[in-house]
Design an enzyme around this catalytic site. Structure first.
Site, mmCIF file in Angstrom:
data_model
loop_
_atom_site.group_PDB
_atom_site.id
_atom_site.type_symbol
_atom_site.label_atom_id
_atom_site.label_comp_id
_atom_site.label_asym_id
_atom_site.label_seq_id
_atom_site.Cartn_x
_atom_site.Cartn_y
_atom_site.Cartn_z
ATOM 1 C CE LYS A 1 -1.659 1.773 4.025
ATOM 2 N NZ LYS A 1 -1.382 3.215 4.147
ATOM 3 C CG ASN A 2 2.552 2.768 3.538
ATOM 4 O OD1 ASN A 2 1.359 3.024 3.388
ATOM 5 N ND2 ASN A 2 3.131 2.691 4.723
ATOM 6 N NE ARG B 1 -0.655 13.220 8.114
ATOM 7 C CZ ARG B 1 0.535 13.173 7.583
ATOM 8 N NH1 ARG B 1 0.880 12.150 6.839
ATOM 9 N NH2 ARG B 1 1.387 14.154 7.799
ATOM 10 C CB CYS C 1 -5.036 10.879 11.638
ATOM 11 S SG CYS C 1 -3.365 10.344 11.834
ATOM 12 N NE ARG D 1 0.710 10.187 10.270
ATOM 13 C CZ ARG D 1 0.378 9.054 9.654
ATOM 14 N NH1 ARG D 1 -0.684 8.388 10.039
ATOM 15 N NH2 ARG D 1 1.105 8.614 8.661
ATOM 16 N N PRO D 2 1.616 16.642 11.040
ATOM 17 C CG PRO D 2 3.280 18.105 11.775
ATOM 18 C CD PRO D 2 2.610 16.793 12.113
ATOM 19 C CG ASP E 1 3.386 1.633 9.297
ATOM 20 O OD1 ASP E 1 3.026 2.479 10.122
ATOM 21 O OD2 ASP E 1 3.443 1.859 8.064
ATOM 22 C CB ILE F 1 7.842 7.027 14.297
ATOM 23 C CG1 ILE F 1 9.010 6.060 14.143
ATOM 24 C CG2 ILE F 1 7.535 7.778 12.988
ATOM 25 C CD1 ILE F 1 10.273 6.649 13.572
ATOM 26 N NE ARG G 1 -6.627 4.257 5.872
ATOM 27 C CZ ARG G 1 -5.656 4.692 6.659
ATOM 28 N NH1 ARG G 1 -5.824 4.740 7.958
ATOM 29 N NH2 ARG G 1 -4.509 5.089 6.170
#
Ligand code: UD1
Length: 431
Positions: free
Chosen positions: A22-23, A93, A117, A122-123, A306, A328, A398
């Site tokens: 996915k990423n 995002r 989120c 998470r800017p 993750d 993180i 997702r």
């Protein structure tokens, strides 16, 4: 809304195939905006986030189709809306990944700002600062980020004060068509960044140094269409291996790449699992109980954030106590409250979680709070005695392709039910 029902306590055995990552897929799809021709994608996973990105590209005017070989074709030459609306960005995002390519191509972008989120604020300030360094102006307008570079972007020296994966990807894409050379220092070294750089190079971009913390991009006039391959999903791979391990089973994941998971595999070996790898498969088995061991999440090649939640699920039933440090993201321990409902013993102190392993978890109704947190609850449910009912399953959809089907093939007693739950309608049973 769907729910996942799990009858735990069954050891999982067998082989499962990894999906495309996915990423990796999300930035690869965003890169189509830069291409001056159709792009054909191989191994794009069928996931909610991927559908959102495809919807966003169609909304911008791109031509997005699947062929009968499951390849995805995207031609953005017809795209004429350099925007990303709130309705799409709020659900994902990573929609902000279109920012760099859209500004590079149109000299203008209006992208709704992603809200906070479940796993922290998470800017995207580092993405925006990078675009400014490349000559763009950035303004906020009623919740949208408006970026302008009417004369085009130029190359720049960008030093990230903190490693950011999508920030690196966004600016790498922006730099591909910029005038001159861009240097990204303290860049993310994640395999998905390398996959993106490989793909862009195959379309004609001039990029060097991906996979290291210094990436150099020399701007080119144009890049063409072409064919792009998505790498294996290392997080999905590790989640299925963890499903085998947490149930005391023996699971092999194929079509994957062990070199992407070194930190995870070292830790599970330390915890007592037997790990066997070939070039493209990983087998993990556990005889008896895992032993506790500590982890600290770090940017790649460190232990991935993750996989923190899934590793915690393993430690919940391991012998001894382990300390899990999340470095993180702030607030990425949402799964802990739910694991406690299943009898886990976890003590939280800021970014540290101390897990006291218990011999047995107990099934319970639990709620998914974010993507990887929900994976940890599925793992705990597979190991627990009795029934676990996971709600808010859309989080897991997702990032995991047909999770109940893949786990079912390994012997898990797991099914998805639609919330209405009337009769057999909407019930898929894989056991
Ligand atoms: C990506 C992954 C996500 C993974 C994360 C870390 C995708 C689509 N998502 O997310 O699954 O958990 O990397 O490996 O690839 N930060 C800032 N300002 C910025 C950008 C980031 O302060 O402009 C901070 C974040 O709040 C966070 C840290 O930097 O604390 C790392 O975030 P980042 O690497 O950017 O995560 P994502 O790219 O969003």
């Amino acid at each position: 809304m769907d729910q996942i029902y799990i009858q735990g306590g069954v050891a999982l055995h067998g082989t499962v195939k990894s999906s495309g990552a996915k990423n990796a897929a999300l930035p690869l799809l965003a890169a189509s905006i830069l291409a001056d021709g159709p792009v054909v994608y191989h191994r794009i996973p069928h996931l909610l986030d991927v559908t959102t990105m495809m919807t966003l590209l169609s909304w911008q005017g791109a031509d997005v189709t699947y062929d009968d070989q499951h390849r995805l074709h995207i031609d953005t030459r017809s795209a004429d809306k350099p925007e990303a609306p709130y309705e799409l960005v709020k659900t994902m995002r990573a929609s902000s990944l279109v920012l760099g390519p859209v500004v590079a191509r149109f000299g203008h972008a209006k992208v709704s700002l992603p809200g906070g989120c479940a796993i922290g604020a998470r800017p995207i300030d580092l993405h925006l600062r990078g675009l400014e360094a490349m000559g763009a102006t950035v303004q906020m307008d009623h919740g949208d980020v408006v970026v302008d570079a009417p004369g085009g972007l130029h190359g720049a020296q960008i030093d990230f004060p903190q490693v950011t994966v999508t920030g690196t990807e966004n600016l790498m894409m922006a730099a591909v068509l910029a005038k001159g050379t861009t240097v990204l220092e303290n860049a993310a070294r994640e395999p998905e960044v390398v996959n993106l750089a490989d793909a862009l190079r195959s379309l004609g971009a001039d990029i060097e140094g991906d996979g290291t913390s210094r990436i150099v991009i020399r701007g080119v006039e144009r890049i063409s269409g072409g064919e792009i391959h998505t790498i294996a999903d290392r997080i999905e791979t590790a989640t299925y291996l963890a499903a085998g391990m947490i149930t005391g089973g023996d699971v092999t994941v194929t079509h994957t790449d062990p070199s992407l998971l070194t930190a995870f595999l070292e830790k599970v070996e330390e915890a007592g699992a037997v790990v066997e790898c070939t070039n493209d498969s990983i087998r993990c088995r556990v005889d008896g109980r895992l032993r506790a061991c500590d982890i600290q999440t770090m940017p790649h090649p460190g232990f991935p954030t993750d996989l923190q939640a899934q590793f915690m699920a393993l430690m919940c039933v391991a012998e001894g106590h382990s300390v899990i440090a999340e470095t993180i993201f702030e607030n990425r321990f949402m799964h802990v409250q739910e694991l406690l409902r299943m009898g886990a013993k976890v003590h939280l102190d800021g970014h540290l979680a101390t897990v006291h392993g218990v011999a047995q978890l107990a099934g319970a109704p639990v709620m998914a709070t974010d993507l990887r947190a929900s994976a940890s609850l599925v793992l705990a449910g597979l190991a627990a005695q009795g029934e676990t009912i996971l709600s808010r399953v859309y989080h897991i959809d997702r990032g995991y392709e047909r999770i109940e089907e893949k786990l079912g093939r390994l012997g898990a007693r797991i099914e998805r039910r639609s919330e209405a739950g009337h009769g057999d309608r909407g019930v898929m049973l894989y056991a």
